[in-house]
Design a protein around this motif. Structure first.
Motif, PDB file in Angstrom:
ATOM      1  N   SER A  54     -32.320  64.519  99.595  1.00 26.07           N
ATOM      2  CA  SER A  54     -31.039  64.835  98.947  1.00 26.07           C
ATOM      3  C   SER A  54     -30.661  66.284  99.176  1.00 26.07           C
ATOM      4  N   ASP A  82     -25.894  59.144  99.798  1.00 26.22           N
ATOM      5  CA  ASP A  82     -27.220  59.374  99.225  1.00 26.22           C
ATOM      6  C   ASP A  82     -27.635  58.130  98.449  1.00 26.22           C
ATOM      7  N   GLU A  83     -28.520  57.372  99.036  1.00 27.76           N
ATOM      8  CA  GLU A  83     -29.005  56.122  98.449  1.00 27.76           C
ATOM      9  C   GLU A  83     -27.850  55.259  97.944  1.00 27.76           C
TER      10      GLU A  83
HETATM   11 MG   LIG Z   1     -32.701  62.093  96.402  1.00 29.12          MG
END
Ligand SMILES: [Mg+2]
Ligand SMILES: Nc1ncnc2c1ncn2[C@@H]1O[C@H](COP(=O)(O)OP(=O)(O)OP(=O)(O)O)[C@@H](O)[C@H]1O
Lengths: 237, 418
Positions: free
Chosen positions: A45, A166-167
């Protein structure tokens, strides 16, 4: 070269200094569809935030479309984010008191586009993602998959060159995850948008053309995955 | 670059205020209450002052009245406790010896007289004997006819001006009583006027509404008063301060009646200018207090706005982070928070002004009698404008701290706290 990182370091300094990125070298071409994988806490991240100019780095260089991204003023950074980059987050990050269409409109609001024009455009993107019927619903009235599609529509509306996710499937069930990944793939193939997805699910990473492994703050193996054979199980959690 | 205050920005602000109603209501209430109290207090204070001033209505502001009672100090061989009266000579002496005096008017009064029109209609009243120039001391409000004039007095005419209550009791059928005759102690007087003055607290020799005024010379003859005068009223010429000349007046009157000039009870001087001064000072003090309290409450309200917005900025970290991530500049965030603050304070403050004006209007309606407003309870327009300006400034001030806090929020902060 769209994205070019050389020797990027990042240390968090709240209390105990934490050296998270320890010399990242990474090149991503225009039109690539890549994933970043790694253990929890490995700095995925952090890296993505730097790529998205959401955060600064301490050492090294980051060139975005040929421009050195360093010590930008807040205005410049905001402008780059607004015009070049679309963000998709694990927790969707929709504004709860705004309807789907208003959320999608918001980036254009900050560009100064007129109300009518941005509304029309937002509706167009919602239609593209099959959300016309949901345009006037609030986020808490939608399923996770729908919310993530609204977030993707919001990322797309400024016609960015890059989408950073992000995910994006982190909060979705496997069926919806597949749908979201198919959608990203379509955007990559049809519109040529560069897409970078952070994930720790092999099934998700397998949908991308290149898998970048990050370990202990440096780039490890980079797998070419154009034939999507990195993982042979059914895509699920 | 967008302009700071186009309608679009405004809608964005309104949206984020309206769609978080309870938060906005809570924030706005402090200001609402502050302004409401300030307006209500100033309006109420204004009304009270009006009511008090009306008690003195119709009195020349620089009037002084001389009254007598038994002496309380021995003087020049006279024992204390001597009863004495003013007389006509005093009037002439004052007029000639004190050039600063404008009008010097004597009156006599006879209390508890029964006034009748016929067998069935009668009323109790104070019979006052007055000269035409008494109207310059206590201005009558003539409803019908006229006041006593010099000719009435010179010719000792049997005419009278009756007060409001006396009129209502003697002429319950209403209409003009002019030319009708009423009887007092066996003499008949023709009604030449009705004085509608409804004197409040201050009245010389009883309320004007209870009085039957007849020419003073007629009164002296009818009641065998000789040279006696009960009260001498006088006004000072323009620009003269009454309290500068009252010692001389006292001196002159006291000398001719052999009264100790320091005997303030035997020779009583009522200076209305002093009373007006006291009332003025009183209300200056009351006003000061009102503003102190009102501004204090308002300030507390504004601090409340600032405080709650501060909390809400913290609460809205994610929202603000998202806005930043998708392209809002810190300046735009600053603008949004300050604008929210201004709009909140202005709307809360304005509705408080409207609300308090309505309430004060209700009070005024309740105070209105016979379609005549007795006291103006309304907030002065200037005060309202001042309050509105103050609000805009306070709105900015209240927004400053939360806005600078909001500016500190980084786009990455949106990603945390999940
Ligand atoms: Mg992360
Ligand atoms: N703002 C911050 N301040 C201090 N430390 C931070 C901050 N953000 C992240 N970290 C720390 O930096 C390290 C890397 O965090 P990062 O979020 O990049 O990991 P990640 O690879 O995304 O992990 P995950 O898969 O769990 O999301 C972690 O140890 C984290 O605790």
């Amino acid at each position: 070269m769209l994205i070019e990182l050389k020797g990027v370091h990042k240390t968090y300094n709240n209390g105990q200094p934490l050296h998270v990125l320890k010399g990242i070298d990474l090149n991503i071409e225009k039109g690539e569809f890549v994933s970043i994988m790694g253990a929890s806490g490995s700095g995925k991240s952090t890296l993505l935030n730097i790529l998205g100019i959401l955060d600064n780095y301490d050492e090294g260089t980051y060139h975005l479309a040929g421009t050195l991204i360093k010590d930008l003023s807040e205005r410049q950074a905001a402008d780059y984010r607004n015009r070049m980059i679309g963000f998709v987050f694990q927790s969707f990050n929709l504004i709860s008191f705004k309807t789907a269409v208003e959320n999608v409109e918001l980036p254009l609001y900050y560009q100064g586009v007129s109300r009518k024009e941005r509304h029309a455009k937002a509706m167009e993107y919602l239609e593209k993602l099959g959300l016309t019927d949901w345009s006037h619903h609030f986020p808490n009235e939608m399923s996770g998959g729908q919310k993530q599609r609204v977030a993707i529509a919001r990322a797309l509306i400024t016609q960015p060159q890059i989408i950073l996710a992000d995910e994006p499937t982190g909060a979705l069930d496997s069926k919806t995850s597949v749908e979201v990944m198919q959608l990203l793939k379509r955007l990559n193939q049809e519109d040529g948008i560069t897409i970078i997805v952070v994930t720790h699910e092999s099934g998700v990473a397998n949908e991308t053309d290149k898998i970048i492994h990050i370990k202990d703050g440096i780039i490890g193996e980079i797998e070419e995955n154009t034939r999507h054979t990195a993982w042979d199980g059914p895509m699920m959690k | 670059m967008k302009r700071f205050f186009d309608t679009d920005t405004f809608r964005e602000i309104l949206d984020s205020l309206l769609r978080n109603k309870s938060r906005s209501l809570l924030t706005g209430f402090g200001v609402f209450w502050g302004v409401f109290m300030l307006m209500l207090l100033t309006g109420g204070g204004q009304g009270l002052k009006d009511m008090l001033v009306q008690e003195f209505e119709g009195f020349a502001q620089n009037t002084c009245i001389i009254a007598t009672s038994a002496t309380t100090k021995p003087y020049k061989g006279f024992e204390k406790g001597r009863v004495w009266d003013l007389n006509y000579a005093d009037v002439d002496r004052l007029k000639s010896m004190v050039p600063e005096l404008e009008t010097v008017s004597p009156t006599v009064s006879l209390w508890g007289k029964s006034v009748t029109r016929d067998e069935n209609t009668s009323s109790r009243a104070v019979v006052k004997g007055a000269r035409a120039d008494y109207a310059r001391i206590e201005t009558p409000k003539m409803m019908y006819g006229r006041y006593i004039n010099d000719a009435d007095n010179l010719q000792e005419r049997k005419v009278c001006v009756i007060g409001k209550r006396v009129y209502e009791e003697l002429f319950p059928e209403g209409g003009s009583p002019l030319g009708k005759r009423i009887s007092i102690d066996g003499s008949y007087y023709t009604v030449i006027g009705v004085d509608w003055k409804d004197s409040g607290g201050i009245s010389i020799n009883g309320s004007a509404s209870d009085a039957v005024t007849i020419p003073i010379n007629q009164a002296r003859r009818a009641y065998n008063l000789g040279n006696t005068v009960h009260l001498v009223c006088f006004t000072a010429k323009e620009g003269i301060t009454m309290s500068d000349i009252t010692p001389r007046v006292r001196e002159i009157v006291a000398r001719y009646h052999y009264i100790d000039p320091t005997d303030e009870q035997a020779l009583f001087l009522l200076n209305t200018q002093l009373i007006f001064g006291i009332v003025d000072n009183l209300f200056r003090g009351v006003n000061f207090l009102i503003w102190l309290i009102g501004l204090g409450t308002l300030l507390a309200g504004v601090i409340g706005v600032s405080n709650i917005m501060m909390v809400s900025v913290k609460e809205r970290t994610t929202e603000i982070g998202i806005r930043r991530a998708i392209g809002a500049t810190p300046k735009q965030i600053l603008g949004q928070i300050i604008s929210e603050s201004i709009v909140l304070t202005l709307v809360a403050g304005m509705s408080a002004i409207v609300f308090s004006v309505l309430i004060l209007y209700g009070v005024e309606l309740a105070m209105t009698e016979d379609g005549i407003l007795k006291a103006a309870f309304q907030v002065p327009f200037g005060t309202a404008v001042l309050a509105a300006l103050l609000l805009a400034v306070l709105g900015v001030a209240a927004g400053l701290m939360p806005a600078s806090r909001a500016m500190q929020i980084k786009p990455v902060d949106a990603m945390r706290d999940e």
